[in-house]
Scaffold this motif. Structure first.
Motif, short mmCIF file in Angstrom:
data_model
loop_
_atom_site.label_atom_id
_atom_site.label_comp_id
_atom_site.label_asym_id
_atom_site.label_seq_id
_atom_site.Cartn_x
_atom_site.Cartn_y
_atom_site.Cartn_z
N TYR A 171 41.08 -4.73 27.03
CA TYR A 171 41.97 -3.86 26.26
C TYR A 171 41.28 -2.57 25.85
O TYR A 171 41.87 -1.76 25.12
N GLY A 172 40.04 -2.38 26.24
CA GLY A 172 39.30 -1.20 25.83
C GLY A 172 38.64 -1.42 24.47
O GLY A 172 38.45 -2.55 24.03
N TYR A 173 38.31 -0.33 23.80
CA TYR A 173 37.54 -0.39 22.55
C TYR A 173 38.32 0.15 21.36
O TYR A 173 37.73 0.53 20.35
N TYR A 174 39.65 0.17 21.47
CA TYR A 174 40.47 0.72 20.39
C TYR A 174 40.28 -0.04 19.08
O TYR A 174 40.32 0.53 18.00
N ARG A 175 40.08 -1.36 19.16
CA ARG A 175 40.01 -2.18 17.95
C ARG A 175 38.82 -1.78 17.06
O ARG A 175 38.82 -2.07 15.86
N PHE A 176 37.82 -1.10 17.63
CA PHE A 176 36.67 -0.68 16.82
C PHE A 176 37.12 0.25 15.69
O PHE A 176 36.50 0.27 14.62
N GLN A 177 38.20 0.99 15.91
CA GLN A 177 38.72 1.86 14.86
C GLN A 177 39.19 1.05 13.65
O GLN A 177 38.98 1.44 12.50
N VAL A 178 39.83 -0.09 13.93
CA VAL A 178 40.30 -0.95 12.85
C VAL A 178 39.12 -1.57 12.11
O VAL A 178 39.12 -1.69 10.88
N LEU A 179 38.10 -1.95 12.86
CA LEU A 179 36.89 -2.50 12.24
C LEU A 179 36.23 -1.46 11.33
O LEU A 179 35.77 -1.78 10.22
N ALA A 180 36.20 -0.20 11.79
CA ALA A 180 35.64 0.87 10.97
C ALA A 180 36.45 1.06 9.69
O ALA A 180 35.89 1.25 8.60
N ALA A 181 37.78 0.99 9.80
CA ALA A 181 38.63 1.11 8.62
C ALA A 181 38.37 -0.03 7.64
O ALA A 181 38.33 0.18 6.42
N PHE A 182 38.18 -1.24 8.16
CA PHE A 182 37.91 -2.40 7.32
C PHE A 182 36.59 -2.23 6.57
O PHE A 182 36.50 -2.48 5.36
N VAL A 183 35.56 -1.78 7.28
CA VAL A 183 34.25 -1.55 6.66
C VAL A 183 34.35 -0.45 5.60
O VAL A 183 33.78 -0.57 4.51
N ASN A 184 35.08 0.62 5.91
CA ASN A 184 35.24 1.70 4.94
C ASN A 184 35.97 1.22 3.69
O ASN A 184 35.65 1.62 2.56
N GLY A 185 36.97 0.36 3.88
CA GLY A 185 37.68 -0.19 2.74
C GLY A 185 36.78 -1.02 1.85
O GLY A 185 36.81 -0.91 0.62
N LEU A 186 35.94 -1.87 2.47
CA LEU A 186 35.00 -2.69 1.70
C LEU A 186 33.99 -1.82 0.95
O LEU A 186 33.62 -2.12 -0.18
N SER A 187 33.54 -0.74 1.61
CA SER A 187 32.56 0.13 0.95
C SER A 187 33.15 0.80 -0.29
O SER A 187 32.44 1.08 -1.26
N LEU A 188 34.46 1.06 -0.28
CA LEU A 188 35.11 1.63 -1.45
C LEU A 188 35.05 0.67 -2.65
O LEU A 188 34.91 1.10 -3.80
N PHE A 189 35.13 -0.62 -2.37
CA PHE A 189 34.99 -1.61 -3.44
C PHE A 189 33.61 -1.52 -4.07
O PHE A 189 33.45 -1.56 -5.30
N VAL A 190 32.58 -1.43 -3.21
CA VAL A 190 31.21 -1.35 -3.70
C VAL A 190 31.01 -0.10 -4.56
O VAL A 190 30.39 -0.15 -5.63
N ILE A 191 31.55 1.01 -4.10
CA ILE A 191 31.42 2.28 -4.84
C ILE A 191 32.08 2.17 -6.21
O ILE A 191 31.51 2.59 -7.23
N ALA A 192 33.28 1.59 -6.24
CA ALA A 192 34.01 1.48 -7.51
C ALA A 192 33.25 0.60 -8.50
O ALA A 192 33.19 0.91 -9.70
N VAL A 193 32.66 -0.49 -8.03
CA VAL A 193 31.89 -1.37 -8.91
C VAL A 193 30.66 -0.64 -9.45
O VAL A 193 30.33 -0.73 -10.64
N TRP A 194 29.98 0.13 -8.58
CA TRP A 194 28.79 0.87 -9.02
C TRP A 194 29.15 1.91 -10.07
O TRP A 194 28.47 2.04 -11.10
N ILE A 195 30.23 2.65 -9.85
CA ILE A 195 30.65 3.68 -10.81
C ILE A 195 30.99 3.04 -12.16
O ILE A 195 30.61 3.54 -13.21
N THR A 196 31.69 1.92 -12.12
CA THR A 196 32.07 1.23 -13.35
C THR A 196 30.83 0.76 -14.13
O THR A 196 30.74 0.92 -15.35
N PHE A 197 29.87 0.18 -13.41
CA PHE A 197 28.64 -0.29 -14.04
C PHE A 197 27.89 0.86 -14.72
O PHE A 197 27.46 0.75 -15.87
N GLU A 198 27.73 1.96 -14.00
CA GLU A 198 27.03 3.12 -14.55
C GLU A 198 27.79 3.71 -15.74
O GLU A 198 27.18 4.16 -16.72
N ALA A 199 29.11 3.70 -15.66
CA ALA A 199 29.92 4.26 -16.74
C ALA A 199 29.77 3.44 -18.02
O ALA A 199 29.67 4.01 -19.13
#
Length: 292
Positions: A78-106
């Motif tokens: 099917y090609g490598y299109y699904r890698f885009q979805v994997l990248a979106a998933f990883v980016n979404g998870l990283s947003l969780f980490v960022i939000a937790v870090w900001i809250t802790f520092e705040a």
């Protein structure tokens, strides 16, 4: 063929948009980090830290578009299109980490307030807002519902909200001297980022788990095809999933009545799937009677 050409054009345009957004974000990130340290503002430092992760996420998004350019092979039919979805998933998870870090520092800043230079904070935050608006506009101008592009745009949107919070905090500090507003607004931004992150993780996770596209009802699809396409008596064993949010895929069985032209029925089914349901890639098994 026209559909494929349009998709390829949109794909190239989206890849270019991500690259421009990456250049703008990386260029301003250094200035904001230095300004945050000088001003003593957590809102600016947090926003600069978020911009660093944005650079990583935008680079990942661009790399995902680049990988998707690779042609299908024997290992990836099917090609490598699904890698885009994997990248979106990883980016979404990283947003969780960022939000937790900001809250802790705040929380730490609320417990132990520090002196904040409001004027430099206001200037840098305002410039950051301009940069974020430009980057977000570039990404939002992309066509379609590409999750990879949306994930990158949400990272920039988080930065944009962070800049707005920093501007508001600077104004409050300049007029009242009340420094806790800086970490309080940072927590508010973190909550907004979490809400956006959940949307991306949920949708990309649904695609990675081969879930049925949200805009397609398999039962409704089966009923309409059996009713609208001459020669078709029954539709069953319908499986619908997505390579990306823009590329749904289907397999199904169709019972063809006696005397029907199988080639004509197959062509009519393919056309109906493409025109009525936006499914251009379908594998259809024709049968003379319903299988078990």
């Amino acid at each position: 063929m026209g559909h494929d050409h349009d998709h390829d054009h949109t794909h190239r345009a989206n890849k270019t948009r991500v690259l421009w957004a990456l250049a703008i974000t990386a260029g301003f990130m250094v200035a904001e980090a230095v300004g945050g340290v000088i001003a003593g503002s957590l809102a600016l430092i947090a926003d600069a830290g978020h911009m660093l992760t944005d650079c990583v996420s935008l680079a990942l998004a661009w790399f995902a578009f680049k990988i998707a350019d690779k042609k299908p092979d024997l290992q990836r039919s099917y090609g490598y299109y699904r890698f885009q979805v994997l990248a979106a998933f990883v980016n979404g998870l990283s947003l969780f980490v960022i939000a937790v870090w900001i809250t802790f520092e705040a929380v730490e800043r609320i417990r132990e307030p520090v002196h904040v230079l409001a004027t430099p904070m206001l200037i840098i935050a305002a410039l950051g807002l301009v940069a974020n608006i430009v980057s977000f506009w570039i990404l939002q101008s992309g066509q379609g519902e590409n999750l990879n592009l949306r994930g990158a745009a949400l990272h920039v949107l988080g930065d944009m909200l962070g800049s707005v919070a920093a501007i508001a905090a600077a104004i409050v500090i300049m007029t009242t001297g009340w420094t806790p507003i800086d970490p309080i607004l940072s927590i508010l931004v973190a909550l907004l980022v979490l809400r956006a992150a959940w949307s991306i993780v949920k949708k990309s996770g649904h695609i990675l788990l081969e879930g049925t596209p949200e805009n397609v009802d398999p039962a409704d699809l089966s009923e309409k095809l059996a009713r609208q396409v001459p020669g078709v008596e029954d539709i069953h064993h319908v499986h619908i999933w997505s390579l990306t949010s823009e590329k749904p895929v289907l397999t199904m069985h169709a019972v063809v009545g006696e005397g029907a032209d199988n080639d004509a029925v197959l062509a009519a089914l393919q056309k109906a799937l493409s025109d009525d349901f936006g499914i251009a890639h379908a594998t259809i098994q024709l049968e003379s009677r319903r299988c078990d």
